[in-house]
Design an enzyme around this catalytic site. Structure first.
Site, PDB file in Angstrom:
ATOM      1  N   MET A 129       0.748  -1.266   0.069  1.00  0.00           N
ATOM      2  CA  MET A 129       0.074   0.095  -0.141  1.00  0.00           C
ATOM      3  C   MET A 129       0.946   1.245  -0.153  1.00  0.00           C
ATOM      4  SD  MET A 129      -2.839  -1.205  -0.443  1.00  0.00           S
ATOM      5  CE  MET A 129      -3.548   0.457  -0.584  1.00  0.00           C
ATOM      6  N   HIS A 130       1.807   1.347   0.550  1.00  0.00           N
ATOM      7  CA  HIS A 130       2.841   2.299   0.930  1.00  0.00           C
ATOM      8  C   HIS A 130       3.516   2.391  -0.669  1.00  0.00           C
ATOM      9  CE1 HIS A 130       3.122   2.527   5.039  1.00  0.00           C
ATOM     10  NE2 HIS A 130       3.515   3.564   5.000  1.00  0.00           N
ATOM     11  N   GLU A 131       3.755   1.502  -1.461  1.00  0.00           N
ATOM     12  CA  GLU A 131       4.440   1.518  -2.622  1.00  0.00           C
ATOM     13  C   GLU A 131       3.241   2.134  -3.557  1.00  0.00           C
ATOM     14  OE1 GLU A 131       6.945   2.213  -5.157  1.00  0.00           O
ATOM     15  OE2 GLU A 131       7.594   1.193  -3.597  1.00  0.00           O
TER      16      GLU A 131
END
Length: 158
Positions: free
Chosen positions: A50-52
């Site tokens: 999700m961060h990516e």
């Protein structure tokens, strides 16, 4: 008060996201038979993906820098738990976190994304300038300083 383990930081940093991940990823992972360590790995994996996505979508490029930074937290969690067990209440874990997060991790990720973004969006211009210089054999246009000047946006007449 400061945290002595990286895991405490991640639990306290963003409480709504932490609770969502615990409810929707950690507990279901435990229910299907994963160990606590395995479930923790799955939580960090989902969070890293999700961060990516949150970085890649606005930048219009998929890279792994944010993903690797999040997954790199797992060894730091293990290290700071070990340090806290050997030296309870020590500030060493807190120092490790802030150095890895603020002085190495975030700046390195920003630098890597910036380099990749620059290469994607400026490589064609660079290639065009080199090809243009190769076509025009004039020593003035083909000099390295003239080429660097044009890459930086200087007028070709300079």
């Amino acid at each position: 008060s400061f945290v002595t383990q990286v895991s405490a930081y991640w639990r306290l940093w963003n409480m709504p996201v932490h609770y969502w991940l615990v409810r929707h990823v950690y507990f279901p992972s435990i229910r299907i038979g994963l160990s606590k360590k395995g479930a923790t790995f799955v939580v960090f994996f989902v969070s890293a993906v999700m961060h990516e996505v949150l970085i890649s979508v606005p930048c219009h490029m998929v890279r792994v820098w944010s993903f690797l930074a999040m997954m790199g937290q797992l060894p730091l969690i293990i290290l700071t738990k070990y340090i806290d067990k050997r030296n309870p209440g020590s500030s060493i874990g807190n120092i490790i976190f802030w150095i890895s997060f603020c002085f190495v991790g975030q700046p390195m990720a920003i630098l890597l994304y910036t380099i990749d973004y620059w290469e994607i969006n400026h490589q064609k211009r660079w290639d065009d300038i080199i090809l243009d210089d190769a076509k025009q054999a004039s020593p003035q246009r083909g000099s390295p300083l003239a080429m660097i000047g044009r890459v930086m946006g200087a007028s070709p007449e300079l």
